[in-house]
Design a protein around this motif. Sequence first.
Motif, PDB file in Angstrom:
ATOM      1  N   ARG A 266      48.140  56.471  25.310  1.00  0.00           N
ATOM      2  CA  ARG A 266      47.756  56.364  26.720  1.00  0.00           C
ATOM      3  C   ARG A 266      47.595  54.895  27.108  1.00  0.00           C
ATOM      4  O   ARG A 266      48.059  54.444  28.154  1.00  0.00           O
ATOM      5  CB  ARG A 266      46.460  57.151  26.967  1.00  0.00           C
ATOM      6  CG  ARG A 266      45.716  56.807  28.248  1.00  0.00           C
ATOM      7  CD  ARG A 266      46.479  57.170  29.514  1.00  0.00           C
ATOM      8  NE  ARG A 266      46.521  58.581  29.748  1.00  0.00           N
ATOM      9  CZ  ARG A 266      45.698  59.261  30.558  1.00  0.00           C
ATOM     10  NH1 ARG A 266      44.781  58.617  31.225  1.00  0.00           N
ATOM     11  NH2 ARG A 266      45.821  60.555  30.701  1.00  0.00           N
ATOM     12  N   GLN A 267      46.911  54.136  26.247  1.00  0.00           N
ATOM     13  CA  GLN A 267      46.646  52.730  26.585  1.00  0.00           C
ATOM     14  C   GLN A 267      47.940  51.913  26.623  1.00  0.00           C
ATOM     15  O   GLN A 267      48.077  51.014  27.451  1.00  0.00           O
ATOM     16  CB  GLN A 267      45.599  52.153  25.633  1.00  0.00           C
ATOM     17  CG  GLN A 267      44.188  52.694  25.994  1.00  0.00           C
ATOM     18  CD  GLN A 267      43.157  52.533  24.900  1.00  0.00           C
ATOM     19  OE1 GLN A 267      43.418  52.873  23.755  1.00  0.00           O
ATOM     20  NE2 GLN A 267      41.974  52.040  25.231  1.00  0.00           N
ATOM     21  N   THR A 270      49.483  52.818  30.014  1.00  0.00           N
ATOM     22  CA  THR A 270      48.715  52.227  31.115  1.00  0.00           C
ATOM     23  C   THR A 270      48.885  50.704  31.131  1.00  0.00           C
ATOM     24  O   THR A 270      49.082  50.109  32.195  1.00  0.00           O
ATOM     25  CB  THR A 270      47.223  52.579  30.977  1.00  0.00           C
ATOM     26  OG1 THR A 270      47.100  54.002  30.955  1.00  0.00           O
ATOM     27  CG2 THR A 270      46.416  52.025  32.128  1.00  0.00           C
ATOM     28  N   ARG A 273      52.231  49.799  32.575  1.00  0.00           N
ATOM     29  CA  ARG A 273      52.279  50.047  34.028  1.00  0.00           C
ATOM     30  C   ARG A 273      51.487  48.997  34.794  1.00  0.00           C
ATOM     31  O   ARG A 273      51.929  48.507  35.838  1.00  0.00           O
ATOM     32  CB  ARG A 273      51.728  51.443  34.346  1.00  0.00           C
ATOM     33  CG  ARG A 273      52.789  52.526  34.210  1.00  0.00           C
ATOM     34  CD  ARG A 273      52.338  53.829  34.827  1.00  0.00           C
ATOM     35  NE  ARG A 273      51.946  53.692  36.221  1.00  0.00           N
ATOM     36  CZ  ARG A 273      51.230  54.586  36.897  1.00  0.00           C
ATOM     37  NH1 ARG A 273      50.830  55.688  36.299  1.00  0.00           N
ATOM     38  NH2 ARG A 273      50.918  54.389  38.158  1.00  0.00           N
ATOM     39  N   ILE A 274      50.313  48.651  34.277  1.00  0.00           N
ATOM     40  CA  ILE A 274      49.500  47.625  34.954  1.00  0.00           C
ATOM     41  C   ILE A 274      50.245  46.292  34.957  1.00  0.00           C
ATOM     42  O   ILE A 274      50.346  45.619  35.990  1.00  0.00           O
ATOM     43  CB  ILE A 274      48.118  47.479  34.274  1.00  0.00           C
ATOM     44  CG1 ILE A 274      47.264  48.721  34.559  1.00  0.00           C
ATOM     45  CG2 ILE A 274      47.401  46.214  34.735  1.00  0.00           C
ATOM     46  CD1 ILE A 274      45.913  48.734  33.842  1.00  0.00           C
ATOM     47  N   GLY A 310      46.904  48.097  25.371  1.00  0.00           N
ATOM     48  CA  GLY A 310      46.218  48.258  26.653  1.00  0.00           C
ATOM     49  C   GLY A 310      45.634  46.975  27.209  1.00  0.00           C
ATOM     50  O   GLY A 310      44.971  46.997  28.241  1.00  0.00           O
ATOM     51  N   SER A 344      37.489  51.133  30.322  1.00  0.00           N
ATOM     52  CA  SER A 344      38.144  49.864  30.659  1.00  0.00           C
ATOM     53  C   SER A 344      37.090  48.775  30.791  1.00  0.00           C
ATOM     54  O   SER A 344      35.965  49.026  31.228  1.00  0.00           O
ATOM     55  CB  SER A 344      38.904  49.985  31.978  1.00  0.00           C
ATOM     56  OG  SER A 344      39.992  50.865  31.829  1.00  0.00           O
ATOM     57  N   ALA A 374      42.569  47.973  29.359  1.00  0.00           N
ATOM     58  CA  ALA A 374      42.568  49.330  29.902  1.00  0.00           C
ATOM     59  C   ALA A 374      41.931  50.304  28.926  1.00  0.00           C
ATOM     60  O   ALA A 374      42.180  50.250  27.718  1.00  0.00           O
ATOM     61  CB  ALA A 374      44.000  49.761  30.218  1.00  0.00           C
ATOM     62  N   ASP A 378      42.482  57.481  34.190  1.00  0.00           N
ATOM     63  CA  ASP A 378      43.769  57.743  34.834  1.00  0.00           C
ATOM     64  C   ASP A 378      44.392  56.416  35.290  1.00  0.00           C
ATOM     65  O   ASP A 378      43.751  55.647  36.011  1.00  0.00           O
ATOM     66  CB  ASP A 378      43.562  58.669  36.035  1.00  0.00           C
ATOM     67  CG  ASP A 378      44.902  59.112  36.607  1.00  0.00           C
ATOM     68  OD1 ASP A 378      45.253  60.279  36.391  1.00  0.00           O
ATOM     69  OD2 ASP A 378      45.595  58.277  37.245  1.00  0.00           O
ATOM     70  N   PRO A 379      45.632  56.148  34.873  1.00  0.00           N
ATOM     71  CA  PRO A 379      46.234  54.852  35.213  1.00  0.00           C
ATOM     72  C   PRO A 379      46.364  54.622  36.724  1.00  0.00           C
ATOM     73  O   PRO A 379      46.226  53.489  37.186  1.00  0.00           O
ATOM     74  CB  PRO A 379      47.616  54.891  34.549  1.00  0.00           C
ATOM     75  CG  PRO A 379      47.805  56.270  34.022  1.00  0.00           C
ATOM     76  CD  PRO A 379      46.476  56.930  33.958  1.00  0.00           C
TER      77      PRO A 379
END
Length: 403
Positions: A266-267, A270, A273-274, A310, A344, A374, A378-379
């Motif tokens: 997940r991290q 995310t 994406r960030i 992350g 986060s 992160a 939720d991203p």
Amino acid sequence: MKPHIATRTVHAGEARPRPSGAVTTPIAQCSTYAFESTSEIQSFVEKKAARDPDLRYEYGRYGNPTIAVAERRIADLEQGEAALLFASGMSALTTALLSLLDAGDHLIVASSTYRQTRNFVIDHIARWRIDATFVADASLDEVETAIEPRTRAILFETPTNPFMRVLAIDRLASIAKERGILTLIDSTLATPINLRPLDLGVDLVIHSATKYLGGHNDLLGGAVVGRRTLLRDIEKARGVLGGVPSPFDAYLLIRGLKTLALRVERQNRTGLRIAERLLAEPAVEVVHYPGLAGHPDDETARRLLSGFGGVVSLEVRGTSADASRVIDALRIPHIGPTFGGVESIAQQQALFISPDEAERRRYGIPDTLIRYAAGIEDPDDLIADLTRALAQVGGDGGPEDSQ
Ligand SMILES: *Cc1c(COP(=O)(O)O)cnc(C)c1O
């Protein structure tokens, strides 16, 4: 067939069946272990001298069954022969270096290594006539130039923090091996989900288990992983220096590791994406993230890392005060040090170093740099929060500001 890593994060190192059929590993909250008789002590001492691998426990500083489960799991995830657990990442690093280095030895270290690692090298081992050369974070050329006949070890982090530089550690390992130099990689940021340095020829992997391995901001821990022959002296040094974790923290680590693959996957998503979203933000001058095209180590990162993590560092356009305003406007992350937990966390990294600007400048971390770590939220929420906070810079607060 060996199970995949996500299966091993849940099961590796835990014996079956467990007492009473318990699904979880019991916490042996215990500092000492009793013997049946004096003759049992005699046979224990004999087995210990013969390095019997199935030695029973004697005293908490030398071993504990809950700690041993965490050690077996971490060794398995890193594909190492064995692992040693410590009370913190710094305890792991300092005990390993103290046990491996002698007076007159030379050490090569990445210049943006973790600040207390750097302090240990400069303020402590230097007093015992162990010299060090600091080299640029991802430069094999500088490493090769720095090597001397007395060089005993090379210590790097991959990725580094906060600039997220990625060294070609496979090439580092072969350069070092040719010359009989030990390689140590602090792989705290990568985790065994994204990078397995031992598979690439590195001698020892070091972790601050406080970060991703524990993953919940509720424990301090460290680990050293590698060949048994190398760990033997480090284990002896741990017994003398005393940096063992508590059995309860070892339990929390075993529990945290069960979700390591889920969390890091997940991290990774995310973080990427960030980082990509930040490239489009007018308030952001630079984004440091190894998954981005244009990152100086893009090629090495893609070759060695299966995920980029992350942690995203960004430099805000403007002044230190502008970066502070962005941080203070964030609503989801906590403000503070560390990374790797489910929550986060963001911070203006330089401000932690010193109140003195000249001192901060020595570390080369701009005051406008924000390290955004992160969690597993939720991203979309994290991105909306971050872009809203960034819109504060320059005074034009954006539409949501009036709400
Ligand atoms: C946090 C950290 C350390 C130190 O670990 P502690 O568990 O805080 O002692 C060492 N190296 C890196 C890369 C870290 O992020």
